[in-house]
Motif scaffolding. Structure first.
Motif, PDB file in Angstrom:
ATOM      1  N   THR A  43     131.141  -9.229  45.130  1.00  0.00           N
ATOM      2  CA  THR A  43     130.471  -9.137  43.836  1.00  0.00           C
ATOM      3  C   THR A  43     131.585  -9.085  42.802  1.00  0.00           C
ATOM      4  N   ALA A  44     131.452  -9.909  41.762  1.00  0.00           N
ATOM      5  CA  ALA A  44     132.498  -9.934  40.745  1.00  0.00           C
ATOM      6  C   ALA A  44     132.060  -9.156  39.527  1.00  0.00           C
ATOM      7  N   PHE A  45     132.995  -8.357  38.988  1.00  0.00           N
ATOM      8  CA  PHE A  45     132.772  -7.706  37.700  1.00  0.00           C
ATOM      9  C   PHE A  45     133.653  -8.397  36.678  1.00  0.00           C
ATOM     10  N   LEU A  46     133.029  -8.874  35.589  1.00  0.00           N
ATOM     11  CA  LEU A  46     133.760  -9.505  34.494  1.00  0.00           C
ATOM     12  C   LEU A  46     133.577  -8.644  33.255  1.00  0.00           C
ATOM     13  N   MET A  47     134.670  -8.340  32.592  1.00  0.00           N
ATOM     14  CA  MET A  47     134.598  -7.514  31.380  1.00  0.00           C
ATOM     15  C   MET A  47     133.634  -8.123  30.364  1.00  0.00           C
ATOM     16  N   PRO A  48     132.899  -7.330  29.635  1.00  0.00           N
ATOM     17  CA  PRO A  48     132.747  -5.883  29.803  1.00  0.00           C
ATOM     18  C   PRO A  48     131.491  -5.492  30.582  1.00  0.00           C
ATOM     19  N   PHE A  49     130.551  -6.474  30.814  1.00  0.00           N
ATOM     20  CA  PHE A  49     129.307  -6.087  31.523  1.00  0.00           C
ATOM     21  C   PHE A  49     128.660  -7.279  32.214  1.00  0.00           C
ATOM     22  N   PHE A  50     129.506  -8.242  32.625  1.00  0.00           N
ATOM     23  CA  PHE A  50     129.022  -9.402  33.383  1.00  0.00           C
ATOM     24  C   PHE A  50     129.180  -9.136  34.880  1.00  0.00           C
ATOM     25  N   GLN A  51     128.308  -9.783  35.659  1.00  0.00           N
ATOM     26  CA  GLN A  51     128.395  -9.637  37.096  1.00  0.00           C
ATOM     27  C   GLN A  51     128.002 -10.956  37.754  1.00  0.00           C
ATOM     28  N   MET A  52     128.628 -11.245  38.898  1.00  0.00           N
ATOM     29  CA  MET A  52     128.270 -12.434  39.689  1.00  0.00           C
ATOM     30  C   MET A  52     128.224 -12.026  41.146  1.00  0.00           C
ATOM     31  N   VAL A  53     127.253 -12.558  41.874  1.00  0.00           N
ATOM     32  CA  VAL A  53     127.121 -12.238  43.294  1.00  0.00           C
ATOM     33  C   VAL A  53     127.399 -13.496  44.106  1.00  0.00           C
ATOM     34  N   CYS A  54     128.033 -13.312  45.248  1.00  0.00           N
ATOM     35  CA  CYS A  54     128.335 -14.466  46.101  1.00  0.00           C
ATOM     36  C   CYS A  54     127.039 -15.019  46.679  1.00  0.00           C
ATOM     37  N   PRO A  55     127.067 -16.309  47.085  1.00  0.00           N
ATOM     38  CA  PRO A  55     125.829 -16.938  47.557  1.00  0.00           C
ATOM     39  C   PRO A  55     125.477 -16.554  48.993  1.00  0.00           C
ATOM     40  N   TYR A  56     124.183 -16.743  49.326  1.00  0.00           N
ATOM     41  CA  TYR A  56     123.760 -16.788  50.724  1.00  0.00           C
ATOM     42  C   TYR A  56     123.801 -18.252  51.117  1.00  0.00           C
ATOM     43  N   ALA A  57     124.717 -18.618  51.967  1.00  0.00           N
ATOM     44  CA  ALA A  57     124.897 -20.020  52.382  1.00  0.00           C
ATOM     45  C   ALA A  57     124.936 -20.904  51.141  1.00  0.00           C
ATOM     46  N   ASP A  58     124.110 -21.932  51.072  1.00  0.00           N
ATOM     47  CA  ASP A  58     124.185 -22.851  49.929  1.00  0.00           C
ATOM     48  C   ASP A  58     123.113 -22.559  48.873  1.00  0.00           C
ATOM     49  N   GLU A  59     122.529 -21.400  48.940  1.00  0.00           N
ATOM     50  CA  GLU A  59     121.538 -21.000  47.936  1.00  0.00           C
ATOM     51  C   GLU A  59     122.173 -20.940  46.548  1.00  0.00           C
ATOM     52  N   PRO A  60     121.357 -21.010  45.509  1.00  0.00           N
ATOM     53  CA  PRO A  60     121.886 -20.771  44.167  1.00  0.00           C
ATOM     54  C   PRO A  60     122.526 -19.386  44.081  1.00  0.00           C
ATOM     55  N   ARG A  61     123.506 -19.258  43.230  1.00  0.00           N
ATOM     56  CA  ARG A  61     124.169 -17.974  43.028  1.00  0.00           C
ATOM     57  C   ARG A  61     123.373 -17.112  42.039  1.00  0.00           C
ATOM     58  N   ASN A  62     123.598 -15.818  42.097  1.00  0.00           N
ATOM     59  CA  ASN A  62     122.959 -14.854  41.173  1.00  0.00           C
ATOM     60  C   ASN A  62     123.993 -14.234  40.260  1.00  0.00           C
ATOM     61  N   GLY A  63     123.619 -14.025  39.038  1.00  0.00           N
ATOM     62  CA  GLY A  63     124.489 -13.263  38.147  1.00  0.00           C
ATOM     63  C   GLY A  63     123.652 -12.517  37.116  1.00  0.00           C
ATOM     64  N   HIS A  64     124.246 -11.490  36.540  1.00  0.00           N
ATOM     65  CA  HIS A  64     123.568 -10.718  35.496  1.00  0.00           C
ATOM     66  C   HIS A  64     124.534 -10.447  34.358  1.00  0.00           C
TER      67      HIS A  64
END
Lengths: 421, 421, 421
Positions: free
Chosen positions: C239-260
């Motif tokens: 899971t990636a944290f990007l300053m100051p309040f972004f987030q990205m989650v790694c994919p399940y196989a080739d599924e679309p990625r999730n982020g908030h």
């Protein structure tokens, strides 16, 4: 009239307040048993003395009442899963039994000892007579569950309801001990047929200003209101105060008795427990039917809640035309709702620094004195009045006695068990 | 821009505040007479200057406005019984007449003198022109009810409505004296047929930046906004400020006049009284019909309340398409609601420590200066401007005068009665 | 567990707070472009970092986000007219362009220079990928709009929704970086068909207590959760944290990625931006259909609002029977709503002075440490981590690697662009 400090002492009941500490030395009703209908049923939220809690019934039928939020990341255990003898937090799966012990912690490595360091705050619970009782005080001071008459007789003899009241518990308790308002506020409302109560109705209607006497007892106090019958005798009606917020009213002839428990939810809300019982016979079908319909001290509830249908937001559905016809002092249906209308209108926490008490307020004055003395004693480590004696098998007395006999002497004769005066 | 202290001085009106003390030296509208429709009708709650009160009309038709809560145990007298020339508390039966005298106390023994020591706070009331007026100040300073033009003409000449506005009274009063916004905010809204007002409409449309003049008067002030007619003359429109929160607007030709009274309910809410009148003729059926439909300064109310149908929670039912077509500056129907939208959006109590006033704000600046001076004088026991003079028979003047004549001189000529300048 | 001061530092984001100052050095999403659908459309209110603002799109299509209230008399510009390249206040007609310059002031005389002294606070805006971005910091420190993978790929590759969450942004951000709860809270919810993800599901189900690693990066941090596959390898999810309040989650196989992105509305509310994207292909019709139906991280909204249909007031429409059948940990539909239920139940601003963190909370502990260090550095004028590097073209990695390889070494191999460690 009280000082600001005295008013705070009597009304604030959160953890660490003097009154809150006193209340936590007693057992009191937390829930109806039916709110947790069976093993592994849905957990429910409950707030008591300003503490947010969750209650659940485990796979063995045992009830747990625990702090609402998981110690880990403080999410609500209300969303948890109640299964296999424990409540499991939905977030990371920490699981607790009814005693608050952490019995599983899947988020940590199996070899970790972290689990053994975690404890969920949990309170002692017992069930009797359809009620789940709680003790929220120090374990080493925990008394036995008290034997009140209405929780020792067969369930068929007793009917219990509860509803939320939007005011501090103490003004409700004061109202419950105040015999004076019966002749005014409830005038016209006690008119369902009371066998053998013709004389009683006459005595009450004849005098809105009875003579008041207070007798302190081991469990609290008896408050007597005496009316001259005009026949050389006095008709004395008693209301009993039992520490810390229980009340019992003497019967009208052989009618079921009334009692209340006003349990603080928080400082601005209380749960009004309403109990009708008969000490020696089952309630009749008609009586139960009436209570379920919200008559007497009970009231209709908004389905799925403990909020009354008649409430402040709808002016308690008052009918002004009944006032003008003299049928009902407020035009509000129901003794209990009439009381609630008065008490809620005193403000969320009634400010007693500005009131004018008269002779008719003897019971209220005594109640405050007793409780303030108890709080001051407690500070000196003097133990408060106990509910251990079997006063519970006692009914508040109503009696017609010769005028020359004092209330206290008469009451001593009538009280059958366990009250030392 | 004001200091925090000045802003507080002008906006806070509870008991004991400087502005609250000032307001309590004047009579002002409390209720519509129709809210208490007849003898022994239901008592109603009313809040004025942050004081919670109950109003009732006794068996003789006299109006009482008293503190809401019974002195005994402070329950609301709203639940009381209004019968036989008094309001009886439903709890213990204490009964009070319109003057606040306790006339019965059934809860105390007949021989008790307690009753004579009890007094319910009560305020002087008078009724005139369909309005119940109140005076909440010291009895020894009570002036006679003022003779305003709209409460001395026949009722047929006058139409009155009222509605709750969710903001402090002072920003409403400021808005009512601010001529500058008429050309902008209300553009397109004054389009119902005004006989003989063709010139007036032209003058107003031609200039959103008129010249402002303020003339202090015995009763408050006249605020003039002058527009060059292009024909060697000035068209002056006046708005009158009458102490402490009355306002009158000059007519458009022979149209009915507009006036407002902004009575503080509490510091974050006021009652906006809206008055239309004609000094010399009855209102026409069409005019009354329009006012009842919520046109002009009136508005539709939610039935059974004084809350407007168009309100903040529904964005005043604004229609954005009217904005884009240039028909209506806000797309909000009704002059009064347009004002309310602006004033409520300033915040519950507008913070004047951060604003930017221009030349067009002369009336507002004068209003503040006059009131702050009055408060400071009052501290030195200098009596405030009086409403005793018969300025009430006065209409705020609108006039076309030669350019070389000053507003003040012109106004002095036009004002017909009682204004000394 | 944090001190009160640390908790305040991390959670309070109004103007002038340390965290508020930090956030104002970054671009972040303010609105969906479709909220301002075309030139001269209706202005809308928006609240960001506790500042009340109004957004509008001018006649040229340019977006302005300005302080809500007109500097003159502080009425809301929401009621203003958006026409002819500017927003005009409805009260006195002051008109402002997207830069906040006052371009017309009809209430003042034409010769007045007052207009040139008036400035409406205005923030820099840019649009990209269907999102209006805002920069609320000092103009001289304004960086270029960051290139995140989901705002640089074609719009067909990306789906974005947003919803209001009733809690402080920081507990939402913590939840988004906490891999530990996936195996518990979301158990049973990820069951729609993931091509090629059979192994992944097995790995996750097998271990609720993975090994946690944190790797600080130029843009924030990568949080790794490693599970033993039982085949000599580790399955690492990032899971990636990007300053100051972004987030990205790694994919399940080739599924679309999730982020908030969790943008503070005020200290007790945040906007939860939910983004699904695929770096190299358009989303399928079925995927878009599912997202629109509120599946995955999205949720159904109450029409005309950004409030979720499933919310605290209706217990998120939880179905307790699914809990007992073991189908769904909470009985709540939707991954995103499950998270919201947990986070909102932590309280409006989660009080971290009383919590119990374990090994599984490594990501949360690292997040706090990084941010507190950044705030303390900022006080010494040390610039915070930049979003200028093209890390944006990066996906948080998921990988199966030999057990002997560390997470950090493995991640360095996988990260394709711009991350220096």
């Amino acid at each position: 009239m009280l000082s600001r400090e005295e008013n705070d002492l009597l009304t604030l009941t959160g953890a660490g307040t003097p009154m809150g500490d006193l209340m936590r030395l007693y057992w009191f009703p937390a829930l109806l048993s039916e709110e947790l209908p069976g093993p592994d049923c849905a957990p429910i939220r409950v707030k008591l003395l300003s503490e947010s809690l969750v209650a659940f019934r485990d796979s063995d039928g045992k009830v747990g009442i625990v702090e609402e939020r998981c110690p880990h990341r403080k999410v609500s255990l209300f969303y948890g899963v109640n299964r296999e003898c424990g409540l499991r937090c939905a977030y990371h799966g920490w699981k607790f039994d009814v005693s608050g012990t952490c019995v599983d912690m899947p988020s940590e490595p199996p070899e970790s000892s972290f689990k053994s360091k975690i404890k969920l705050k949990s309170y002692a619970c017992e069930e009797r007579g359809g009620v789940i009782w709680i003790y929220m005080g120090p374990p080493e001071k925990k008394p036995p569950l008290p034997d009140l008459i209405w929780n020792t007789i067969p369930e068929s003899h007793c009917f219990i309801s509860k509803r939320i009241q939007d005011n501090n518990y103490f003004q409700a308790l004061e109202g419950g001990l105040d015999s004076s308002h019966i002749s005014i506020l409830h005038k016209g409302t006690f008119d369902y047929n009371v066998a053998g109560a013709a004389d009683i109705k006459k005595y009450i209607a004849n005098s809105a200003a009875p003579k008041y006497e207070v007798m302190e007892t081991e469990f609290g106090a008896l408050m007597g209101a005496g009316r001259d019958t005009g026949e050389g005798t006095m008709y004395w009606r008693s209301t009993a105060f039992l520490m810390p917020f229980f009340q019992m009213v003497c019967p009208y002839a052989d009618e079921p008795r009334n009692g209340h428990v006003w349990v603080p939810i928080d400082d601005e809300t209380c749960m009004n427990w309403c109990i009708n019982w008969h000490p020696t016979r089952p309630l009749t079908e008609q009586e139960v039917h009436n209570f379920k319909k919200g008559l007497g001290i009970h009231t209709d509830l908004i389905p799925g809640t403990f909020k009354p249908v008649q409430n402040k937001s709808n002016e308690y559905l008052m009918d002004r035309s009944q006032q003008l016809r003299g049928e009902n002092m407020t035009g509000i249906k129901g003794v209990g709702t009439q009381d609630a209308a008065m008490q809620e209108s005193q403000g969320a926490i009634f400010d007693r620094t500005d009131e004018r008490l008269g002779l008719s307020d003897a019971a209220i004055i005594a109640l405050r004195r007793i409780l303030l003395k108890t709080l001051s004693d407690l500070k000196q480590d003097v133990a408060p009045r106990s509910l251990q004696a079997n006063y519970g098998l006692f009914d508040a007395p109503a009696m017609v006695v010769p005028k020359e006999k004092s209330y206290k002497d008469a009451a001593k004769d009538v009280i059958r068990y366990g009250v030392s005066v």
